[in-house]
Each structure stands twice: as C-alpha cells, then as structure tokens.
Scaffold this motif. Structure first.
Motif, mmCIF file in Angstrom:
data_model
loop_
_atom_site.group_PDB
_atom_site.id
_atom_site.type_symbol
_atom_site.label_atom_id
_atom_site.label_comp_id
_atom_site.label_asym_id
_atom_site.label_seq_id
_atom_site.Cartn_x
_atom_site.Cartn_y
_atom_site.Cartn_z
ATOM 1 N N MET A 185 0.828 -1.209 0.000
ATOM 2 C CA MET A 185 0.000 0.000 0.000
ATOM 3 C C MET A 185 0.863 1.261 0.000
ATOM 4 N N ARG A 186 2.031 1.201 0.635
ATOM 5 C CA ARG A 186 2.948 2.344 0.638
ATOM 6 C C ARG A 186 3.566 2.553 -0.755
ATOM 7 N N TRP A 187 3.892 1.449 -1.431
ATOM 8 C CA TRP A 187 4.431 1.567 -2.790
ATOM 9 C C TRP A 187 3.377 2.126 -3.739
ATOM 10 N N ILE A 188 2.146 1.702 -3.545
ATOM 11 C CA ILE A 188 1.051 2.245 -4.363
ATOM 12 C C ILE A 188 0.913 3.743 -4.117
ATOM 13 N N GLN A 189 0.960 4.138 -2.853
ATOM 14 C CA GLN A 189 0.814 5.567 -2.531
ATOM 15 C C GLN A 189 1.966 6.377 -3.101
ATOM 16 N N MET A 190 3.164 5.807 -3.137
ATOM 17 C CA MET A 190 4.295 6.496 -3.744
ATOM 18 C C MET A 190 3.992 6.842 -5.197
ATOM 19 N N ILE A 191 3.405 5.908 -5.926
ATOM 20 C CA ILE A 191 3.069 6.152 -7.324
ATOM 21 C C ILE A 191 1.963 7.189 -7.435
#
Length: 335
Positions: free
Chosen positions: A172-178
């Motif tokens: 979810m953090r990697w998604i938010q980074m994008i």
C-alpha cells in the motif's frame, strides 16, 4: 537442511512447554529469520543453497538479456515500512516519457502511456531481479515498473520474512508512492508465489481507485496452509503441535499469525478485476489452491488460466506465448 530438521525433531521429543517453544523458535528461524545462520535465507546468501522460487531458468537467453537490462536500468526507490518503521528498499524503472521534475512529480508533457504502472512482487527466497523478464516486457509496452524487495529479502533482509502478509501492507505504501508521483496513474499489481499471495492479500485492503487490476501466479491460500504443506513434504514433520508452536513464536517475534495471514479472507473483499494463474504440476503450492482462491474472490470480474504440466512458478516458461498473451491481454483491458 538435514541438520536443522534433526535438531527440530530432537526438540520435538521433549514436548513440554519449553520443548515446544524451542521447536517453534527453530522453525521460525529456519523459515522466516534471515539473520539466523541456520535459515534458508542465510544458506542462499552464502551460496550454499538455492532459492525455492528462483534460478530454475537462469540460463534462458531471454532471462539473461532481461537481467542485464534490469541491472542497467534500475534505480533505487524507498518507502517507509507500514509496520515496524524504517525504510524498505526496492527498484523503479520509469517508462517512456516519464521525466520527474525538480519536485519529483511526473512531467505534464508525458504521453498517456506514462500513466501505466506495474508493481512486480517476487517470491519466497527470491529477489526483484527474478522478475526482470516481466519488467522488461512491461517496460517495452510503455509501463513504468516498480519492483519492491519483500521483507527479509535482498536489501530488506534485516527484517523477518512477512510471507506476503506484512508485505501487503507495505505494498500500500508503494502504491501511494506512485499515486503521489502521478495522481492520474493506472496501476496493476502482479505477483508470483509469495508475491502472488501478497497481491491477493492486498486485494481486500482499501486500495485507491488508481489500482485497476491484479494478476497472481501460483499464490497460496494462507501462510498456515502453505507451511503445513511444507512441514509434510519438505521436513516430514507433524503439523500439530509443531506448526502451532511456530505460529505462537511468529506472533510474538514478527507480529502476525499463520492463520491470520490468509489470501482467502482478503479475497472475499476484493473489488478490482483479477487474473489467477497456476501450473497443473505445481506441488510446492498445490494446484488445487487455484480453485480455492478463485472461488473466494468477490470481484465481479475474475479470470483464471491453467498451464498444463507447469511446475511451481514455471507457467511463463512452459508456454511463454500463451502466458504473455494472457497476461498482457488482461492488463490492457483494464489499464
């Protein structure tokens, strides 16, 4: 392998409270603690063993080309861990036209293809470069690719292995980074084996609307189910009470339980289109699990594909033409 199994079996002979705790710790260290000298990860990192998901097709010319491309094209990427704090490492390769400005955001002049992102999640005992082939093909098709390293793996080996469960929260953090980088992003999640369990476990979380679809390849129903399978096949040890002891240790040391870490339960809340893939000859994550995860998925749009005679994580190698046509067709329908 023989030494650790012998030590566990010897500890099992004293099945008092102290004996079970010792066995639980031994099993936990063996499977989930990269810092333990007796762990699977330590043996792989020292060159004494090979991973359970990786290396089978290392001599394939396509895989060799892709790995060389990946090592040249990759750039460091980091996010804050969802649980436990600190930084998690991964790799990014921006697609054509994605040129970050001084504030790190996507260039407004980028073409529409710049909005497509694929997050690739590797398997147990593997590393992001195992998915270099998938990354290269996606990049050629105009995608930006993000390849996180799972907890306990590659540059994140200072942590206990999350078996996809803890990694789903990190995802979810990697998604938010994008999304922060490109609010107009159209994101697909793709995972193999433990990475497949990870994306399934993420499917029932509060995914932002930018996540359009998910592809899982040979993921397991739950961590308990998978470890129980390996207790019998790999270690020839009884599930009860040994795995129960390891479960208690994992709760205390890593903060999650094996039954809690269920792809099945998360799939009951899935809402985005999903593609399920499995090889019929897979015995590491049994082929029967394909029907179980597919049936559990609550998404209105779900598809599945079986690859006859393919072993664990080998569907893309057994019939690459059909595999890539199936995956790419699915991705482009929903991105």
């Amino acid at each position: 392998m023989i030494q650790i199994v012998g030590a566990i079996a010897a500890g099992a002979a004293a099945l008092g409270g102290a004996g079970l705790t010792a066995v639980g710790n031994a099993l936990f260290d063996f499977a989930l603690n990269p810092s333990s000298k007796r762990s699977i990860m330590a043996r792989i990192n020292s060159g004494e063993g090979s991973g359970l998901d990786v290396g089978a097709y290392a001599q394939d010319p396509f895989r060799q080309e892709a790995r060389a491309w990946f090592l040249e094209a990759r750039r460091d990427a980091t996010v804050e861990a969802a649980r436990g704090g600190g930084v998690l490492h991964g790799w990014r390769i921006w697609g054509p036209g994605v040129v970050p400005s001084d504030d790190g955001r996507r260039s407004p002049e980028s073409p529409d293809t710049a909005h497509r992102y694929l997050i690739l999640c590797h398997g147990y005992s593997g590393q992001p470069s195992d998915l270099a082939g998938e990354a290269m093909l996606a990049h050629r098709a105009g995608f930006s690719v993000i390849l996180p390293a799972a907890r306990g793996h590659e540059r994140n080996r200072d942590r206990y292995v999350g078996m996809g469960w803890l990694d789903a929260f990190d995802l979810m953090r990697w998604i938010q980074m994008i999304v922060t980088f490109d609010p107009e992003a159209k994101i697909a999640l793709y995972g193999v084996s433990m990475g497949a369990a990870e994306v399934m476990m993420a499917s029932g979380l509060d995914l932002p609307p930018q996540v359009r679809c998910i592809v899982e390849d040979c993921g397991y129903t739950s961590v308990w189910d998978e470890l129980a399978q390996q207790m019998g096949d790999l270690m020839h040890l009884p599930v009860h009470p040994l795995l129960d002891a390891a479960d208690a240790v994992c709760r205390a040391r890593a903060g999650y339980g094996f039954r809690e870490a269920s792809a099945i339960e998360r799939l009951r809340r899935a809402r985005v289109p999903m593609l399920f893939i499995h090889g019929t000859a897979d015995t590491f994550v049994p082929y029967r699990m394909l029907d179980e995860v597919f049936a559990a998925c609550a998404s209105d749009v779900k598809e599945k594909a079986s690859f006859e005679g393919a072993g664990h994580g080998a569907s893309s190698h057994s019939d690459p033409g059909r595999y890539w046509e199936t995956v790419s067709g699915f991705l482009f329908r929903y991105l």
